[in-house]
Structure formats: C-alpha cells, structure tokens
Enzyme design. Structure first.
Site, PDB file in Angstrom:
ATOM      1  N   GLU A 108       0.716  -1.195  -0.070  1.00 33.99           N
ATOM      2  CA  GLU A 108       0.030  -0.054   0.115  1.00 33.99           C
ATOM      3  C   GLU A 108       0.818   1.221   0.174  1.00 33.99           C
ATOM      4  O   GLU A 108       0.269   2.293  -0.511  1.00 33.99           O
ATOM      5  CB  GLU A 108      -0.790   0.206   1.333  1.00 33.99           C
ATOM      6  CG  GLU A 108      -1.980  -1.161   1.065  1.00 33.99           C
ATOM      7  CD  GLU A 108      -2.991  -1.025   2.259  1.00 33.99           C
ATOM      8  OE1 GLU A 108      -3.426   0.069   2.713  1.00 33.99           O
ATOM      9  OE2 GLU A 108      -3.373  -2.048   2.641  1.00 33.99           O
ATOM     10  N   ASP A 129      -6.023  -6.163   7.455  1.00 36.08           N
ATOM     11  CA  ASP A 129      -7.489  -6.018   8.066  1.00 36.08           C
ATOM     12  C   ASP A 129      -8.382  -5.937   6.878  1.00 36.08           C
ATOM     13  O   ASP A 129      -8.168  -6.157   5.555  1.00 36.08           O
ATOM     14  CB  ASP A 129      -7.851  -4.677   8.539  1.00 36.08           C
ATOM     15  CG  ASP A 129      -7.264  -3.369   7.605  1.00 36.08           C
ATOM     16  OD1 ASP A 129      -7.071  -3.671   6.419  1.00 36.08           O
ATOM     17  OD2 ASP A 129      -7.168  -2.373   8.341  1.00 36.08           O
ATOM     18  N   ASP A 133      -2.497  -4.538   3.535  1.00 36.30           N
ATOM     19  CA  ASP A 133      -2.670  -4.819   5.165  1.00 36.30           C
ATOM     20  C   ASP A 133      -3.745  -5.899   5.008  1.00 36.30           C
ATOM     21  O   ASP A 133      -4.237  -6.174   4.414  1.00 36.30           O
ATOM     22  CB  ASP A 133      -3.336  -3.561   5.630  1.00 36.30           C
ATOM     23  CG  ASP A 133      -2.120  -2.499   5.832  1.00 36.30           C
ATOM     24  OD1 ASP A 133      -1.039  -2.635   5.517  1.00 36.30           O
ATOM     25  OD2 ASP A 133      -2.386  -0.904   5.993  1.00 36.30           O
ATOM     26  N   ARG A 135      -3.285  -1.773  13.567  1.00 36.03           N
ATOM     27  CA  ARG A 135      -5.022  -1.749  13.823  1.00 36.03           C
ATOM     28  C   ARG A 135      -5.348  -3.002  14.221  1.00 36.03           C
ATOM     29  O   ARG A 135      -5.490  -4.271  13.207  1.00 36.03           O
ATOM     30  CB  ARG A 135      -5.409  -1.611  12.179  1.00 36.03           C
ATOM     31  CG  ARG A 135      -5.262   0.039  11.843  1.00 36.03           C
ATOM     32  CD  ARG A 135      -6.042   0.356  10.623  1.00 36.03           C
ATOM     33  NE  ARG A 135      -5.521   1.845  10.341  1.00 36.03           N
ATOM     34  CZ  ARG A 135      -4.553   2.022   9.319  1.00 36.03           C
ATOM     35  NH1 ARG A 135      -3.995   1.046   8.615  1.00 36.03           N
ATOM     36  NH2 ARG A 135      -4.287   3.097   8.869  1.00 36.03           N
ATOM     37  N   HIS A 188      -4.424 -11.543  13.949  1.00 37.01           N
ATOM     38  CA  HIS A 188      -3.608 -10.391  14.391  1.00 37.01           C
ATOM     39  C   HIS A 188      -2.955 -10.556  15.807  1.00 37.01           C
ATOM     40  O   HIS A 188      -3.354 -11.313  16.528  1.00 37.01           O
ATOM     41  CB  HIS A 188      -4.558  -9.250  14.452  1.00 37.01           C
ATOM     42  CG  HIS A 188      -5.162  -8.916  13.082  1.00 37.01           C
ATOM     43  ND1 HIS A 188      -5.421  -7.524  13.070  1.00 37.01           N
ATOM     44  CD2 HIS A 188      -5.522  -9.520  12.224  1.00 37.01           C
ATOM     45  CE1 HIS A 188      -5.953  -7.323  11.783  1.00 37.01           C
ATOM     46  NE2 HIS A 188      -6.220  -8.557  11.232  1.00 37.01           N
ATOM     47  N   TYR A 224       1.766  -4.668  13.081  1.00 32.97           N
ATOM     48  CA  TYR A 224       0.460  -3.932  12.615  1.00 32.97           C
ATOM     49  C   TYR A 224      -0.262  -3.254  13.647  1.00 32.97           C
ATOM     50  O   TYR A 224      -0.648  -3.826  14.598  1.00 32.97           O
ATOM     51  CB  TYR A 224      -0.478  -5.061  11.908  1.00 32.97           C
ATOM     52  CG  TYR A 224      -1.449  -4.228  11.071  1.00 32.97           C
ATOM     53  CD1 TYR A 224      -1.061  -3.463  10.096  1.00 32.97           C
ATOM     54  CD2 TYR A 224      -2.783  -4.796  11.276  1.00 32.97           C
ATOM     55  CE1 TYR A 224      -2.027  -2.769   9.511  1.00 32.97           C
ATOM     56  CE2 TYR A 224      -3.549  -4.092  10.247  1.00 32.97           C
ATOM     57  CZ  TYR A 224      -3.266  -3.145   9.370  1.00 32.97           C
ATOM     58  OH  TYR A 224      -4.323  -2.574   8.553  1.00 32.97           O
ATOM     59  N   GLU A 257     -10.061  -3.439   4.970  1.00 31.28           N
ATOM     60  CA  GLU A 257      -9.851  -2.715   3.892  1.00 31.28           C
ATOM     61  C   GLU A 257      -8.538  -3.079   3.043  1.00 31.28           C
ATOM     62  O   GLU A 257      -8.705  -3.081   1.867  1.00 31.28           O
ATOM     63  CB  GLU A 257      -9.368  -1.168   4.556  1.00 31.28           C
ATOM     64  CG  GLU A 257     -10.430  -0.405   5.363  1.00 31.28           C
ATOM     65  CD  GLU A 257     -11.552  -0.090   4.345  1.00 31.28           C
ATOM     66  OE1 GLU A 257     -11.363   0.323   3.124  1.00 31.28           O
ATOM     67  OE2 GLU A 257     -12.571  -0.346   4.709  1.00 31.28           O
TER      68      GLU A 257
END
Length: 631
Positions: free
Chosen positions: A10, A84, A82, A288, A332, A286, A86
């Site tokens: 990203e 997650d 990433d 989030r 995660h 990470y 998104e």
C-alpha cells in the site's frame, strides 16, 4: 529464465522496507492505498440489482492502475496489502485488475521483519472473500447513509457537512453527555479527612451529605483517635496487556497528549519502517488490531531480555487474560516491538522525538506484559473517636516486589501504618471541605475511543478517522482536551434524532458492526445485511427534507426577552421579537435539550480536569488554625 516477481503493497515506506529484506529477486510496488472505489460524482450502487457496486478508478490513480496491469503481464504478482478488511478489499481490487482472482497470491503479515516477510512469501493464500464482502457491505452501508443524508444537510446548511453511520452515532455520544451535564443538579456535601503520620483516613458516612453545625464543631475538636481495626493482606497487581489499537490511542492521549489521529500516523510510520543508515527498519507490528495475542517467539525474546536486564525472578507466565471483546481477529497480534532488543535508547538514533515517545510507550507496555505481577502488603484500617461516634477508614500499600512496575510506572498510595489495634493516634489535621457532587466528565479523545469500543461503535481502523471527521466538520469542538458539541453539531444531531432515530441509535450502530463481523465470519451474507438495513432506512428517508431552525434559547436580548436561534443566508443568528438580532458562530459550544438550545456553555471552570465544578466554599481546617492563632 524464471519470471520476475512483483509484490504490491500500500505505501512506499513499506515497499522500501520489504525490498530491503527480499533483495533483487523481487520488485516491490506501492498502490498508494485504494486504487478503485465507488464514484464520487454519483451514487454508484444499483439498489434494484441487489446492491451491486459500480467501481471506478480513483482520480489520480490511473497511472498506478496501468503500471499494475503492465507488471502483471511481465511477471508473477503477489498482493501484500494490509491484513484488515480494507487491505483485503484492496487485494481483491488488484486481483480483479490483474486477472489473478482465485490464485494463491495473497500475502499477509503482522510485522515487517526478515523472518516474517520471508515466511509470508513462501506461504501465499487465496483472497479471503468473507473479509472482502464485509468491507463491501460496510462501504455500501456508508454510501447509502452518507450519499442520501449529506445532500440534505448541504441544501439546508452548507456544503462541507456530512452524516454517516458511525460518525453520527459517535456525535450522539458527545451530545448525550453534554445533555447529562446540563441536567445534572449538584448536591452539596462535606468530606472529612483526618491526617496523621503522613497517612489519611476518610470519615465513614452512609451517603454524601451536609453535616450539621454541631457535628462540624465536634469534628474540629478531635484530639485523639483509636485504631479500631487493622487488617494486613498480600495483594498482587497483574501486568497490563500489550496494546491493541484502542488502548494505545487511550494511553498515548493520557500519557503523551497525542490525538488519536497523531497516534495512528506515528504508529503507521513505525510499522512501515523509517530510513536509517542500516536501511529501512520497521519498529512495531501492525497497528490496527483488537487482539492482545503475542507470538511465541516474541515471548521468548522478551523472556531473554527480562532475565538479562532484571533477573529470572521478573519473568512472567505470559498468559493472556480473557477478554470480553467478541470481534477479536486472533490472526492479528497485539501491537508490540518487532525486535524487543531494540530498546528505546537504541531506537532514539533512528526516530524523531514523537516517534521515539510512542515507540517507548509500546516497548515498555509489551515488556511489562511479559513480566511478573507486582506484590504489595496492604493494610486496611479503621479509626474511631473515643466515644465511637465517628469512624474513619483508610488503606496503605507497602511494596514487596516491584515486578512489571520496574518497567511500567504506576501511581499507588505507598507508605507504612505503624500502629496496632487499640493504639492512640493523634491527628495532625482534621480537614473538612464543603464540596459538590459532579456530573460525569466530558469525553476526551481517549475516553471517547474507550466508549466507542465498549459500545461496539466502529472498529480499530475507524476510531481515529471518525473523531477527526467530527472535529473537521465542526460538529465537535476541543477545548483544553475536552470535546463539546457545537451549534451546528447539535442542530444536525437534533434533526437526525427526530427523523432517523434508529440510524443514529448507538445500539443499532453496534448491531450493524456485529452483523459485519458475522459477514466476515461467513455467518451472514453481505446482501442480506444490506437488504435489512435499507428496508429500515428507505421508510424514513426524504431527499427533500426542510430542516427548520427555530429553537428557543437561553440567550437574552438587551430588551430582556429570550432570543430564538434561526438560520439564514449568512449562517446561524439569534433574533428577538423586538427586531434585534446577532450572529452566532457554527462552532460555538451548544446543546439542545427538550427543544431548547443552550449556547456558550461554561467551560472555563474545573471541568477541564474532572468534568465537574468543585466549589471549596470553606475549609474548616483553615478556620480552626486561625482560631487557635487568635486565642
């Protein structure tokens, strides 16, 4: 000759870090976030065709899209956005553009370190379509609410306003708290504390109440107290869990004064890596996440460092406490240092001051989480007057073993109680204060995140963005760290509560988040969730709504009459039936209660520290001292 291998990530910072790890065999290319989205110029969702989204390339991303298509023809594509929702959606859009849907070319990792990156490249997987469907459902839900309601606000007020599922429910929290404070009726009471030998004990009363004058005189004349009870016990304090997104945001706000947006920006930089003379280095996992899980190898590294720096007796079990959070994505990890041996002192060579502060907070919290509990001897005691009429209680802690507090500092009431039961204690001071009960404090950014998490509004990736949006829209104003609703925020919320009570209801919003989690878990379909929501929303939505601003206010005209809040071509203004008027700023602090708007609520008192207005009308200790001097 083997095909060239391309990894799409990203951000450029992440690309640099991964390129440095994998070397010349791989090219790493940054998509710069989302490359495809619903169109800005039109609704972009076909409501008649089962909520089919109509995606377009984001303006300014055309060259990136062409580049991605080109490299997919030159070599093998791996997608490392990433981990997650998104990120999974970005991966899905890239796979569609490169005709690689269904292939095992999705790479995920929670930290950008050589060991983890090399392992991830060896074990690509297919795109998780449940996760993609959850993101698409969220995006379409937000489009339905935002694209429908925002134009109503534009037409009635001005063009930079917006409404949204999570945004509006969060604004309601701030408005509801302000209404609670407005309704709160303070009750006066006396607090009596005896001070002796560096210790304190508070008078035991059934309820907070004002004391009679004769009682106050008796308390002022106390010369001796007797130790009625003394109990000593061992007490352990467990180490804190390592950070997840919400707890990091709260702690960084409380200890460093960082806004949630600033915390996430700095955490993103630490995760993606910063430039050093040794190349691009990533410092944390990470950022989030709603998990507090820690990998076994990270625990082992922590144990090694703890034993080396503090001794074996400081090594904890590393066991996790049970959490009540139901939506934890345990793939995660918690937010932790990627290399615990990179101490804050060593890291300071590479990081700017703010990065260093946040890294130190994360490093200390993680290390503390892997250490033994601290141990104290707690003494609880009760003192009484000789006639037994008045009793006072207190407690004190004596440190036995510092444990995790060697790293993670904690404020505790520490001292020694050298008296035995039956022994006489002579007070140094009897402090009597007349106080007022206080309402709940206004939210800070940190406590608002805590409440959003508790109620299930939003997710780790949305807390910071939601609060930033409320501030940028001027729906909420930050004064000395506390969040207040404004005139425009209160008027918009009043409209939404009257017309869309379900949509802005906190429990409804939380239920929607739960349903999105169930889509991700494969328990529900995205289309089913969208249909249920739209059925409720379409019954009340009216694109031609006129929002009448005609609120009685607490503001007085110079003629002595109450003024009314209205909205005209130049914005909000106050008018009186006598013909006089004056303008009101959009971001003036205000709250609406029972159809009346209270403007310019006081905020310059003690509410900046505890949300209430403590009034110390008299300190009878002082009075007592003065009396003794004069005699």
């Amino acid at each position: 000759m083997s095909k060239k291998k391309y990894i799409i990530v990203e951000s450029p910072a992440k690309a640099k870090t991964i390129k440095g790890i994998l070397g010349p065999e791989y090219e790493v290319f940054a998509s710069m976030g989302h490359i495809v989205d619903l169109p800005k110029s039109k609704f972009g969702v076909d409501l008649k065709n089962n909520f089919e989204p109509q995606f377009t390339v984001i303006k300014g991303k055309e060259k990136i899209v062409e580049k991605i298509k080109a490299i997919s023809k030159e070599g093998e594509i791996f997608i490392a956005s990433d981990m997650d929702r998104e990120g999974e959606a970005i991966a899905w859009h890239v796979a569609r553009l490169t005709n690689t849907l269904g292939k095992r070319n999705r790479i995920i990792f929670s930290e950008i370190t050589p060991r983890v990156i090399k392992e991830a490249v060896k074990n690509p997987r297919k795109i998780d379509m449940n996760k993609v469907h959850a993101q698409l459902a969220r995006r379409i839900l937000d489009r339905i609410v935002g694209y429908s309601l925002s134009p109503v606000l534009w037409r009635n007020f001005k063009s930079n306003l917006s409404a949204g599922r999570v945004q509006s429910a969060t604004l309601k929290l701030v408005c509801d708290r302000e209404r609670e404070i407005l309704r709160f009726v303070p009750k006066k009471y006396h607090r009596v504390v005896v001070k002796f030998h560096g210790l304190e004990a508070e008078m035991i009363t059934k309820e907070k109440t004002l004391l009679e004058e004769d009682v106050l005189k008796e308390l002022q004349s106390i010369e001796e107290l007797v130790v009625e009870e003394k109990t000593v016990s061992r007490k352990k304090f467990s180490p804190p869990e390592p950070f997840k997104t919400s707890s990091l945001q709260q702690e960084a706000y409380a200890k460093l004064g960082f806004s949630v947006a600033k915390t996430m920006l700095l955490a993103q930089q630490l995760y993606e890596g910063v430039e050093t003379e040794e190349g691009h280095i990533a410092f944390i996992t990470y950022m989030r996440t709603d998990s507090t899980r820690v990998s076994d190898y990270a625990k082992e590294d922590a144990r090694e460092l703890i034993e080396k720096d503090f001794g074996k007796e400081y090594i904890g079990t590393g066991k996790r406490r049970r959490t009540n959070t139901t939506n934890v994505q345990d793939a995660h990890e918690a937010i932790r240092p990627t290399n615990v041996f990179m101490t804050p002192e060593k890291a300071s060579r590479y990081l700017n001051p703010d990065q260093r502060k946040l890294y130190e907070l994360i490093w200390k919290r993680f290390l503390a989480s892997q250490m033994k509990p601290s141990e104290y001897e707690e003494t609880r005691f009760v003192l009484k007057t000789k006639d037994g009429k008045y009793r006072f209680k207190g407690s004190i802690l004596k440190k036995i073993f510092d444990g995790y507090e060697r790293v993670w500092q904690t404020e505790r009431n520490v001292g020694d109680f050298p008296f035995k039961e039956g022994e006489i204690v002579k007070p140094v001071d009897v402090e009597i204060k007349e106080l007022e009960t206080k309402p709940k404090p206004r939210y800070t950014e940190g406590t608002l995140v805590k409440e959003m998490e508790r109620l299930g509004i939003g997710r780790p990736s949305t807390y910071a963005a939601t609060i930033k949006l409320l501030l940028s829209r001027k729906y909420v104003k930050k004064i000395r760290g506390y969040l207040y609703p404004t005139v425009i925020g209160s008027v918009v919320m009043d409209y939404l509560e009257k017309k869309y009570a379900d949509i802005v209801d906190v429990s409804f919003t939380a239920e929607m988040e739960k349903e999105l989690d169930e889509v991700e878990q494969g328990k529900k379909t995205d289309k089913g969730v969208l249909q249920d929501f739209y059925r409720t929303f379409s019954k009340v939505f009216d694109r031609n709504d006129r929002i009448a601003v005609n609120y009685p206010t607490d503001q007085k005209c110079s003629c002595g009459k109450d003024m009314v809040l209205s909205f005209g071509r130049y914005g909000f203004y106050l008018r009186c039936e006598c013909g006089k008027s004056r303008s009101v700023k959009d971001d003036e602090v205000a709250v609406i209660e029972n159809g009346k708007i209270f403007i310019g609520r006081k905020y310059d008192e003690d509410s900046t520290t505890d949300g209430g207005n403590i009034k110390r009308k008299r300190n009878l200790t002082e009075k007592r001292r003065k009396g003794k001097k004069s005699s």
